[in-house]
Design a protein around this motif. Sequence first.
Motif, PDB file in Angstrom:
ATOM      1  N   VAL A 169      -1.687 -10.282   8.121  1.00 16.41           N
ATOM      2  CA  VAL A 169      -2.035 -11.294   7.162  1.00 16.41           C
ATOM      3  C   VAL A 169      -2.063 -12.614   7.820  1.00 16.41           C
ATOM      4  O   VAL A 169      -2.687 -13.697   7.781  1.00 16.41           O
ATOM      5  CB  VAL A 169      -1.238 -11.177   5.953  1.00 16.41           C
ATOM      6  CG1 VAL A 169      -1.290 -12.506   5.121  1.00 16.41           C
ATOM      7  CG2 VAL A 169      -1.666 -10.126   5.140  1.00 16.41           C
ATOM      8  N   ARG A 216      -4.889 -15.688   8.322  1.00 20.15           N
ATOM      9  CA  ARG A 216      -4.897 -16.719   7.863  1.00 20.15           C
ATOM     10  C   ARG A 216      -5.454 -17.828   8.692  1.00 20.15           C
ATOM     11  O   ARG A 216      -5.899 -18.969   8.176  1.00 20.15           O
ATOM     12  CB  ARG A 216      -3.819 -16.870   7.131  1.00 20.15           C
ATOM     13  CG  ARG A 216      -3.444 -16.224   6.055  1.00 20.15           C
ATOM     14  CD  ARG A 216      -2.063 -16.527   5.167  1.00 20.15           C
ATOM     15  NE  ARG A 216      -2.000 -15.856   4.076  1.00 20.15           N
ATOM     16  CZ  ARG A 216      -0.505 -15.609   3.566  1.00 20.15           C
ATOM     17  NH1 ARG A 216       0.504 -16.123   4.189  1.00 20.15           N
ATOM     18  NH2 ARG A 216      -0.562 -14.910   2.575  1.00 20.15           N
ATOM     19  N   ARG A 250      -6.151 -17.997  -3.425  1.00 21.31           N
ATOM     20  CA  ARG A 250      -5.670 -16.918  -2.278  1.00 21.31           C
ATOM     21  C   ARG A 250      -6.320 -15.624  -2.691  1.00 21.31           C
ATOM     22  O   ARG A 250      -6.673 -14.945  -1.647  1.00 21.31           O
ATOM     23  CB  ARG A 250      -4.179 -16.834  -2.650  1.00 21.31           C
ATOM     24  CG  ARG A 250      -3.385 -18.097  -2.426  1.00 21.31           C
ATOM     25  CD  ARG A 250      -1.949 -18.003  -2.311  1.00 21.31           C
ATOM     26  NE  ARG A 250      -1.149 -19.426  -2.123  1.00 21.31           N
ATOM     27  CZ  ARG A 250      -0.883 -19.454  -0.782  1.00 21.31           C
ATOM     28  NH1 ARG A 250      -1.177 -18.653   0.393  1.00 21.31           N
ATOM     29  NH2 ARG A 250      -0.169 -20.521  -0.327  1.00 21.31           N
ATOM     30  N   GLN A 291     -10.013 -15.115  -0.892  1.00 15.98           N
ATOM     31  CA  GLN A 291     -10.141 -15.527   0.643  1.00 15.98           C
ATOM     32  C   GLN A 291     -10.622 -14.189   1.457  1.00 15.98           C
ATOM     33  O   GLN A 291     -11.184 -14.333   2.605  1.00 15.98           O
ATOM     34  CB  GLN A 291      -8.985 -16.274   1.227  1.00 15.98           C
ATOM     35  CG  GLN A 291      -8.708 -17.627   0.568  1.00 15.98           C
ATOM     36  CD  GLN A 291      -9.804 -18.458   0.665  1.00 15.98           C
ATOM     37  OE1 GLN A 291     -10.273 -18.716   1.755  1.00 15.98           O
ATOM     38  NE2 GLN A 291     -10.194 -18.871  -0.388  1.00 15.98           N
ATOM     39  N   GLY A 292      -9.971 -13.081   0.958  1.00 14.97           N
ATOM     40  CA  GLY A 292     -10.364 -11.797   1.675  1.00 14.97           C
ATOM     41  C   GLY A 292     -11.789 -11.564   1.642  1.00 14.97           C
ATOM     42  O   GLY A 292     -12.408 -10.860   2.673  1.00 14.97           O
ATOM     43  N   ILE A 349     -10.524  -6.597  -4.020  1.00  7.73           N
ATOM     44  CA  ILE A 349      -9.283  -7.369  -3.481  1.00  7.73           C
ATOM     45  C   ILE A 349      -8.118  -7.046  -4.647  1.00  7.73           C
ATOM     46  O   ILE A 349      -8.427  -7.442  -5.785  1.00  7.73           O
ATOM     47  CB  ILE A 349      -9.328  -8.876  -2.916  1.00  7.73           C
ATOM     48  CG1 ILE A 349     -10.209  -8.941  -1.714  1.00  7.73           C
ATOM     49  CG2 ILE A 349      -7.891  -9.241  -2.413  1.00  7.73           C
ATOM     50  CD1 ILE A 349     -10.582 -10.155  -1.615  1.00  7.73           C
ATOM     51  N   ASP A 386      -3.201  -0.773   2.148  1.00  9.21           N
ATOM     52  CA  ASP A 386      -4.160  -1.611   2.949  1.00  9.21           C
ATOM     53  C   ASP A 386      -4.203  -1.246   4.208  1.00  9.21           C
ATOM     54  O   ASP A 386      -5.405  -1.242   4.912  1.00  9.21           O
ATOM     55  CB  ASP A 386      -3.602  -3.078   2.643  1.00  9.21           C
ATOM     56  CG  ASP A 386      -4.585  -4.273   3.009  1.00  9.21           C
ATOM     57  OD1 ASP A 386      -5.530  -3.707   3.773  1.00  9.21           O
ATOM     58  OD2 ASP A 386      -4.261  -5.294   2.764  1.00  9.21           O
ATOM     59  N   TYR A 444      -5.211  -5.945  -0.089  1.00  7.75           N
ATOM     60  CA  TYR A 444      -4.283  -6.462  -0.852  1.00  7.75           C
ATOM     61  C   TYR A 444      -3.893  -7.785  -0.349  1.00  7.75           C
ATOM     62  O   TYR A 444      -3.677  -8.166   0.666  1.00  7.75           O
ATOM     63  CB  TYR A 444      -3.115  -5.636  -0.814  1.00  7.75           C
ATOM     64  CG  TYR A 444      -1.654  -5.956  -1.429  1.00  7.75           C
ATOM     65  CD1 TYR A 444      -1.985  -6.381  -2.937  1.00  7.75           C
ATOM     66  CD2 TYR A 444      -0.749  -6.161  -0.833  1.00  7.75           C
ATOM     67  CE1 TYR A 444      -0.690  -6.512  -3.443  1.00  7.75           C
ATOM     68  CE2 TYR A 444       0.546  -6.707  -1.329  1.00  7.75           C
ATOM     69  CZ  TYR A 444       0.591  -6.923  -2.744  1.00  7.75           C
ATOM     70  OH  TYR A 444       1.535  -7.364  -3.301  1.00  7.75           O
ATOM     71  N   GLU A 445      -3.867  -8.960  -1.236  1.00  7.24           N
ATOM     72  CA  GLU A 445      -3.481 -10.139  -1.065  1.00  7.24           C
ATOM     73  C   GLU A 445      -2.234 -10.535  -1.931  1.00  7.24           C
ATOM     74  O   GLU A 445      -2.192 -10.602  -2.959  1.00  7.24           O
ATOM     75  CB  GLU A 445      -4.746 -10.997  -1.411  1.00  7.24           C
ATOM     76  CG  GLU A 445      -4.158 -12.450  -1.312  1.00  7.24           C
ATOM     77  CD  GLU A 445      -3.843 -12.843   0.196  1.00  7.24           C
ATOM     78  OE1 GLU A 445      -2.822 -13.265   0.176  1.00  7.24           O
ATOM     79  OE2 GLU A 445      -4.869 -12.563   1.022  1.00  7.24           O
ATOM     80  N   SER A 503      -0.084 -13.068  -1.770  1.00  3.82           N
ATOM     81  CA  SER A 503      -0.004 -14.314  -2.368  1.00  3.82           C
ATOM     82  C   SER A 503      -0.703 -14.598  -3.465  1.00  3.82           C
ATOM     83  O   SER A 503      -0.347 -15.687  -3.872  1.00  3.82           O
ATOM     84  CB  SER A 503      -0.349 -15.247  -1.029  1.00  3.82           C
ATOM     85  OG  SER A 503      -1.695 -15.219  -0.696  1.00  3.82           O
TER      86      SER A 503
END
Length: 706
Positions: A335, A339, A444, A447-448, A457, A490, A540-541, A543
Amino acid sequence: MARRDPRAHWFLLLLGLLLLLAVLTVNGLLTGIAGGSGGASGGASAEGSGAGVPPGVGTGGPVLRLDGDEPVSRALPARTIALTFDDGPDPRWTPQVLDVLRRHGAHATFFVVGARVNEHPELVRRMLAEGHEIGSHTFTHADLAAVPPWRRDLELSLTRKAIAGATGREVTLLRPPFSSVPTALTGPEYDALRAAAGVGHVAVLADQDTRDWQRPGVDQIARAATPKRGRGAVVLMHDGGGDRAQTVAALDRLLPALTDQGYRFTTVSAGIDAAPSMVAASAGSRLSGTALRWTQRAAHWSAQVMNLLLAVALVLGVARLVVQVVCARRHVRRVRRQRHTRPEVRAPVSVIVPAYNEAANIAATVRSLMASAYPALEVIVVDDGSDDGTAEIVERMRLRGVRVIRQANAGKPAALNTGIRAARANLLVLVDGDTVFQPDTVYRLVQGFADPSVGAISGNTKVANRRRLLGRWQHLEYVIGFNLDRRMYDVLECMPTIPGAIGAFRREVLLRVGGVPSDTLAEDTDLTMKVLRAGWRVVYEESAIAWTEAPSSLRQLWRQRYRWCYGTMQAMWKHRHALRESGGGGKLGRRGLPYLTVFQVVLPLTAPAVDVFAVYGLLFLPWSTLALAWAGLLVLQAATAGYALRLDRERYGPLWALPFQQVIYRQLMYLVVVQSVVTALIGNRLRWQRMVRTGEVAALVGAGQR
């Protein structure tokens, strides 16, 4: 209110657990049987207390008949020796003793332990076939003078049954454990022998106690077994209960030496010229003995299976924690790298909120969405036939970019599909009606999608109402279980569930898989599995945070988890063919589904039995060992929980509730799995059960409570 009878499977479960505990208790009573003579404390004095023992008994012979008004003692004639062996049969030492006796043409009397007879009935049959005599040494090598009368009677009865089942004979001779010579007999021991005589037993003590159980050396054992001045004697030796190598060697030396001196070796009954001590057993006794032997074997194998099950569960549990932590570390590094390298996503987003009677939280949910720091956002609230004014609350807010669509009650999947059809954007965020977003959550979350292979996501769901104990337990479960699992999924590319509280999807993906399915109760799991099988990645995000209201009572928690568990099993069965697929579907089938099967179904189903085994351990295992094992596991879990809390930037305070979670909450979750499996097996279809909202999430998040 009509009384509802409990369902039959709970009675069956309770009955099965009680039966398992009973079987394990039998094994506990029969394992670790001690051996040796000379007093329960490890060694008897040379003289008994004498109190309560008739004078003639202490000075008479070692064979005592105590069923009459006056005790009768018998001694062996000169140069006659009755070798007696206690504590067998033993699979290693008894055959060696029998071999020595056969080689020298000698006969002996074996006082056998009933539990060991059941373990090695072939050795007892060999004793009889080779002309030896058998007597009782109780069932568990119990001190008859120290146990209560019911236990004494049970010890003698079970031993008779065990011998009857193995040989078809019943015994009358009895050698009480921890006994020695007549002069060492105490009042309580004499009383126990009198009681045993009342049920047909003849007591046999000894003239010569070799104390071979102390392993004093071959020479000393041989000297202790030799009568003085040509007298006859009952000689006490052991063929079980420990290392009997010295006994075997001493016996091999003693037999030819005393034979050369004119001694003859015989059984106790033959030595005193009495009738054979063993009589034919009744059919009932033989049947009871056989049943007893199989019960004991079942108890032994049950304990072995439980030991194996516990070992497998521990290994799997520790392996799971290790894999979770390793994958979490890899996820964190990945991650951080992404970013700094992936392009920013600012495409329009449609947020779809299915709502059925969400008046308590819907306003907070919509406000949090409209407060999002995202440039192009529309919110679609689909009112699914609410009767509490949910739609009116949203309409009165008059927020720009918020649309309300009303429909007759058709269920959450139908409401989501209505919103999907009405959405204008190509990126869709699906949100539960009791969920509150942070200002940066939507940004957030999406963004994936900078990676074109990503089709969906999952966000990070957090429990808002965690001030009470039940809320803390669920908070720990979300952080430790759900979110550590999602990081692992993930990394392994087999994410089985995007939570309904927060998930993002490409519109084309949802259209390709036919929208949100409605044929399972876990539509979020079903949908996620369909996305994977369609060839898209699901990530998986961590944040992207969403605050949700967890059940605030055990009843609501049960209903929610029952639906989740049953629905997950439905989805697993529906997508079982992923096992044979390639790509994302294959990763789901060969990674995600086995993981869910083992840790969400199989191990929870065995947990009640493991808990019964823990009760068995409290009864029969050293408490220090159990406490150390439990503390070790708890420390390992606490360390993992601390790491998970740190990853989620949460405080460590709730860790104090972890031990109580293991004792209470864990059992409830396991029973949920039992109920779900039973429901699936009997073919019932569980109805949707909606949780009653209290509005706590709005109040707590609005006040900044974490």
